[in-house]
Design a protein around this motif. Structure first.
Motif, mmCIF file in Angstrom:
data_model
loop_
_atom_site.group_PDB
_atom_site.id
_atom_site.type_symbol
_atom_site.label_atom_id
_atom_site.label_comp_id
_atom_site.label_asym_id
_atom_site.label_seq_id
_atom_site.Cartn_x
_atom_site.Cartn_y
_atom_site.Cartn_z
ATOM 1 N N VAL A 239 0.832 -1.213 0.000
ATOM 2 C CA VAL A 239 0.000 0.000 0.000
ATOM 3 C C VAL A 239 0.864 1.259 0.000
ATOM 4 O O VAL A 239 0.442 2.313 -0.482
ATOM 5 C CB VAL A 239 -0.990 0.004 1.187
ATOM 6 N N GLY A 240 2.088 1.142 0.528
ATOM 7 C CA GLY A 240 3.009 2.271 0.463
ATOM 8 C C GLY A 240 3.422 2.572 -0.969
ATOM 9 O O GLY A 240 3.475 3.738 -1.382
ATOM 10 N N TYR A 241 3.697 1.535 -1.747
ATOM 11 C CA TYR A 241 4.056 1.741 -3.151
ATOM 12 C C TYR A 241 2.885 2.314 -3.946
ATOM 13 O O TYR A 241 3.067 3.176 -4.808
ATOM 14 C CB TYR A 241 4.516 0.421 -3.774
ATOM 15 N N VAL A 242 1.675 1.834 -3.658
ATOM 16 C CA VAL A 242 0.497 2.380 -4.344
ATOM 17 C C VAL A 242 0.376 3.877 -4.068
ATOM 18 O O VAL A 242 0.062 4.670 -4.961
ATOM 19 C CB VAL A 242 -0.784 1.642 -3.902
ATOM 20 N N GLY A 243 0.647 4.277 -2.829
ATOM 21 C CA GLY A 243 0.565 5.686 -2.476
ATOM 22 C C GLY A 243 1.712 6.515 -3.007
ATOM 23 O O GLY A 243 1.584 7.740 -3.166
ATOM 24 N N THR A 244 2.834 5.871 -3.310
ATOM 25 C CA THR A 244 4.022 6.596 -3.770
ATOM 26 C C THR A 244 3.958 6.944 -5.249
ATOM 27 O O THR A 244 4.334 8.054 -5.658
ATOM 28 C CB THR A 244 5.290 5.751 -3.495
ATOM 29 N N ILE A 245 3.494 6.020 -6.075
ATOM 30 C CA ILE A 245 3.567 6.190 -7.532
ATOM 31 C C ILE A 245 2.977 7.513 -8.029
ATOM 32 O O ILE A 245 3.606 8.203 -8.842
ATOM 33 C CB ILE A 245 2.913 4.987 -8.245
ATOM 34 N N PRO A 246 1.789 7.948 -7.575
ATOM 35 C CA PRO A 246 1.238 9.204 -8.102
ATOM 36 C C PRO A 246 2.081 10.434 -7.781
ATOM 37 O O PRO A 246 1.919 11.479 -8.427
ATOM 38 C CB PRO A 246 -0.136 9.300 -7.421
ATOM 39 N N ASN A 247 2.969 10.325 -6.791
ATOM 40 C CA ASN A 247 3.772 11.475 -6.381
ATOM 41 C C ASN A 247 5.167 11.488 -6.995
ATOM 42 O O ASN A 247 5.956 12.390 -6.714
ATOM 43 C CB ASN A 247 3.890 11.496 -4.852
ATOM 44 N N LEU A 248 5.467 10.512 -7.826
ATOM 45 C CA LEU A 248 6.779 10.449 -8.464
ATOM 46 C C LEU A 248 6.781 11.257 -9.753
ATOM 47 O O LEU A 248 5.801 11.258 -10.508
ATOM 48 C CB LEU A 248 7.159 8.998 -8.752
ATOM 49 N N VAL A 249 7.889 11.920 -10.014
ATOM 50 C CA VAL A 249 8.010 12.800 -11.177
ATOM 51 C C VAL A 249 8.727 12.108 -12.325
ATOM 52 O O VAL A 249 8.303 12.178 -13.475
ATOM 53 C CB VAL A 249 8.758 14.097 -10.791
ATOM 54 N N ASN A 250 9.797 11.417 -12.003
ATOM 55 C CA ASN A 250 10.662 10.829 -13.019
ATOM 56 C C ASN A 250 10.105 9.509 -13.536
ATOM 57 O O ASN A 250 9.634 8.674 -12.763
ATOM 58 C CB ASN A 250 12.059 10.626 -12.415
ATOM 59 N N CYS A 251 10.177 9.308 -14.840
ATOM 60 C CA CYS A 251 9.670 8.082 -15.453
ATOM 61 C C CYS A 251 10.424 6.855 -14.944
ATOM 62 O O CYS A 251 9.824 5.800 -14.711
ATOM 63 C CB CYS A 251 9.789 8.184 -16.971
ATOM 64 N N THR A 252 11.730 6.995 -14.752
ATOM 65 C CA THR A 252 12.529 5.878 -14.240
ATOM 66 C C THR A 252 12.082 5.491 -12.837
ATOM 67 O O THR A 252 11.997 4.305 -12.500
ATOM 68 C CB THR A 252 14.024 6.250 -14.233
ATOM 69 N N SER A 253 11.769 6.481 -12.024
ATOM 70 C CA SER A 253 11.291 6.217 -10.665
ATOM 71 C C SER A 253 9.958 5.487 -10.691
ATOM 72 O O SER A 253 9.742 4.519 -9.949
ATOM 73 C CB SER A 253 11.139 7.531 -9.890
ATOM 74 N N ARG A 254 9.051 5.944 -11.550
ATOM 75 C CA ARG A 254 7.737 5.301 -11.630
ATOM 76 C C ARG A 254 7.857 3.862 -12.116
ATOM 77 O O ARG A 254 7.166 2.965 -11.627
ATOM 78 C CB ARG A 254 6.815 6.106 -12.552
ATOM 79 N N SER A 255 8.743 3.639 -13.077
ATOM 80 C CA SER A 255 8.949 2.284 -13.587
ATOM 81 C C SER A 255 9.505 1.373 -12.498
ATOM 82 O O SER A 255 9.074 0.219 -12.354
ATOM 83 C CB SER A 255 9.903 2.322 -14.783
ATOM 84 N N LEU A 256 10.454 1.881 -11.726
ATOM 85 C CA LEU A 256 11.029 1.109 -10.629
ATOM 86 C C LEU A 256 9.960 0.702 -9.627
ATOM 87 O O LEU A 256 9.839 -0.479 -9.268
ATOM 88 C CB LEU A 256 12.113 1.931 -9.924
ATOM 89 N N VAL A 257 9.178 1.664 -9.171
ATOM 90 C CA VAL A 257 8.193 1.379 -8.128
ATOM 91 C C VAL A 257 7.068 0.491 -8.660
ATOM 92 O O VAL A 257 6.557 -0.368 -7.938
ATOM 93 C CB VAL A 257 7.645 2.687 -7.521
ATOM 94 N N ALA A 258 6.706 0.657 -9.922
ATOM 95 C CA ALA A 258 5.700 -0.234 -10.509
ATOM 96 C C ALA A 258 6.192 -1.678 -10.498
ATOM 97 O O ALA A 258 5.435 -2.610 -10.185
ATOM 98 C CB ALA A 258 5.375 0.205 -11.932
ATOM 99 N N GLY A 259 7.472 -1.868 -10.820
ATOM 100 C CA GLY A 259 8.038 -3.214 -10.792
ATOM 101 C C GLY A 259 8.099 -3.790 -9.393
ATOM 102 O O GLY A 259 7.809 -4.975 -9.176
#
Length: 309
Positions: free
Chosen positions: A168-188
């Motif tokens: 649930v922490g990752y679900v809450g984090t993704i919308p607040n990430l700016v960088n595409c690489t960061s979003r890809s990392l957390v999605a994985g």
């Protein structure tokens, strides 16, 4: 008559415990309500604390040894966990938990190589800490104290305590990430964390009506109590549910099974960094360390909250 009296006493006791718990949490520190200032690195590093926790719990539970025996450089000089132990697992569960442990090493590597890391924080995986968590969940002192390492069912219940918080922490984090690489990392990371949580919940669901000896409570009842505890600690409403729910809370209001915890549209719940820290500290305050992290978490966000204590 005796059974009804016992149920009444337990209900009253739990009510009083909840009232007292609310008073203690309320006195600990004012809860953070608004958004926090943090860049991608800071947000992802909140989760790095939990990845260290999961790595050590799964590796030690399956192998009797942790990160230092496999990838010691990942610990970056941080102290070894206290109280971790090899669990008495059946063969299937052993293989699953072993795999989870190795997966967590990959998660550590992915985070460190993408956004940078920090030294492993002090982690408490002792029987005493888990016993305190389960006492807090049920509202009274279990006798004998809950031992997460004694058998497969106990270890799975202890495992129920941990991965879902990261999910649930990752679900809450993704919308607040700016960088595409960061979003890809957390999605994985989220994909595998979700899978781990689903496997643990499924294994427990198969045993939902089994009595957890010697406590005269079923597996499903324990999951209800643990989820309720996390909701109280998180202090942001219902974002956590046990293996069975009233039909009105089940998928499309058509089932009372709850193998995957989700909202009315069957979407994952989300939590903020302060909520996550309140839960893993076991104190209901992001400013007051304890629980799995007796000295608090590492990283800019966790340190900022600790400095505000």
């Amino acid at each position: 008559m005796a059974t009804r009296y016992y149920s009444f006493v337990v209900a009253v006791h739990l009510t009083l415990m909840n009232i007292l718990f609310g008073m203690v949490v309320g006195a600990a520190a004012p809860a953070s309500r608004g958004p926090i200032e943090a860049n991608d690195k800071d947000l992802i590093q909140v989760a790095l604390n939990l990845e260290f926790l999961e790595t050590e719990f799964f590796l030690n539970g399956a192998l009797g040894r942790g990160l230092d025996s496999i990838e010691p450089e990942m610990a970056a000089g941080g102290p070894p966990p206290t109280g971790a132990s090899k669990a008495n697992l059946d063969h299937t569960t052993y293989r699953i938990i072993e795999e989870f442990g190795y997966q967590e090493i990959g998660h550590l590597r992915a985070i460190v190589t993408t956004v940078g890391g920090f030294a492993r924080p002090q982690i408490d995986l002792s029987r005493h800490n888990f016993a305190n968590i389960f006492d807090q969940a049920v509202g009274y002192k279990l006798t004998p104290p809950f031992d997460p390492y004694s058998n497969t069912v106990n270890y799975l219940l202890a495992s129920y305590v941990i991965p879902y918080v990261g999910l649930v922490g990752y679900v809450g984090t993704i919308p607040n990430l700016v960088n595409c690489t960061s979003r890809s990392l957390v999605a994985g990371l989220l994909g595998v964390e979700s899978g781990q949580d689903a496997v643990i919940r499924t294994l427990l669901y198969e045993r939902a009506d089994q009595i957890v000896v010697p406590y005269k409570m079923t597996v499903a009842e324990f999951t209800d109590r643990i989820s309720a505890l996390r909701n109280r600690l998180g202090m942001r409403g219902n974002k956590d549910e046990g293996l069975r729910v009233p039909r009105r809370l089940g998928a499309e209001n058509r089932t009372d099974s709850n193998i995957l915890s989700a909202n009315a549209n069957s979407l994952s719940y989300s939590r903020t960094p302060p909520e996550i820290l309140r839960i893993v500290y076991g104190t209901g305050s992001e400013n007051k360390p304890g629980g799995f992290f007796p000295n608090g978490g590492n990283g800019a966000v966790a340190k900022r909250f600790l400095a505000a204590l």
